[in-house]
Design an enzyme around this catalytic site. Structure first.
Site, PDB file in Angstrom:
ATOM      1  N   CYS A  81     -16.164  64.637 103.686  1.00  0.00           N
ATOM      2  CA  CYS A  81     -17.128  64.769 102.331  1.00  0.00           C
ATOM      3  C   CYS A  81     -16.131  65.416 101.851  1.00  0.00           C
ATOM      4  CB  CYS A  81     -17.460  65.281 103.711  1.00  0.00           C
ATOM      5  SG  CYS A  81     -19.507  65.992 102.203  1.00  0.00           S
ATOM      6  N   HIS A 196     -20.614  62.927 106.910  1.00  0.00           N
ATOM      7  CA  HIS A 196     -20.677  63.825 107.620  1.00  0.00           C
ATOM      8  C   HIS A 196     -20.717  62.619 108.836  1.00  0.00           C
ATOM      9  CE1 HIS A 196     -20.078  67.448 106.307  1.00  0.00           C
ATOM     10  NE2 HIS A 196     -21.004  66.961 105.752  1.00  0.00           N
ATOM     11  N   GLU A 198     -20.003  63.885 112.342  1.00  0.00           N
ATOM     12  CA  GLU A 198     -20.255  64.465 113.544  1.00  0.00           C
ATOM     13  C   GLU A 198     -21.940  64.835 113.179  1.00  0.00           C
ATOM     14  OE1 GLU A 198     -18.938  66.738 109.900  1.00  0.00           O
ATOM     15  OE2 GLU A 198     -18.147  65.291 110.749  1.00  0.00           O
TER      16      GLU A 198
END
Length: 216
Positions: A81, A196, A198
């Protein structure tokens, strides 16, 4: 293997750490606020969220910037990011009636720009800023980090700015949101994404798994 997640006070560190622990339980995953720990590590993850001036200020004041710059020359680095955007030369910041530029790390040539979108999406709704939610990533060239991940896989985005690369070969992934923009970059020991991993379920975890195995 020791993987250091750079802790300069701006990033979703716990989620990144948990994702890496899930795919690489045999690795030593640390959230690192000590430059020496980053330098000792085998791999580095540079996350980030928030406004670029704040992120760059925090990275400098934390004393971690030099360790990040040295690490890039020696070991794999994964930017996420704002951590992707920080790798470039500068980022524009817009306030009412004023546009300023924030100097970044200049590890890759290019600038960070704010979305300017008009028109409507396919469902008839207007484009919104920030660009938030799931969107597809087109793999623009082969890279070991894409191993086992199908082209046009969807990942999770939350951002108002994007990278405009100076060297098209640095783009390894693109996403369409009112036009195509660079959503993944790679050069030498660097791989970085605007989205992202995750927060991106199965294939986000696969990216982290590929990072552990990557030998640039």
């Amino acid at each position: 293997m020791h993987i250091a997640i750079v802790d300069y006070g701006m990033g979703n560190l716990r989620s990144v750490s948990q994702a890496l622990q899930h795919v690489a339980p045999e690795c030593n995953i640390t959230i690192a606020s000590d430059p020496a720990e980053i330098l000792r590590s085998d791999r580095v993850v540079l996350p980030g969220q928030g406004a670029m001036p704040d992120c760059m200020k925090q990275l400098r004041s934390s004393g971690l910037m030099d360790a990040v710059m040295q690490s890039v020359r020696e070991k794999p680095l994964f930017g996420i990011c704002v951590g992707e955007q920080m790798l470039f030369e500068e980022s524009e910041e817009r306030k009412p009636g004023v546009t300023t530029n924030t100097a970044c790390l200049a590890l890759m040539p290019g600038k960070v720009k704010r979305f300017h979108l008009s028109g409507t999406q396919e469902d008839g709704s207007e484009f919104k800023i920030p660009h938030m939610g799931w969107n597809q990533v087109r793999q623009d060239r082969d890279h070991p980090m894409w191993h086992g991940i199908p082209d046009m896989t969807s990942f999770y985005f939350v951002h108002s700015y994007y990278v405009e690369v100076a060297n098209p070969e640095d783009t390894v992934g693109s996403t369409n949101y009112g036009g195509w923009f660079t959503s993944a970059v790679a050069r030498d020991t660097i791989f970085a994404t605007q989205f992202h991993p995750e927060k991106s379920a199965q294939y986000g975890l696969k990216l982290y798994q590929n990072f552990v195995a990557w030998r640039p």
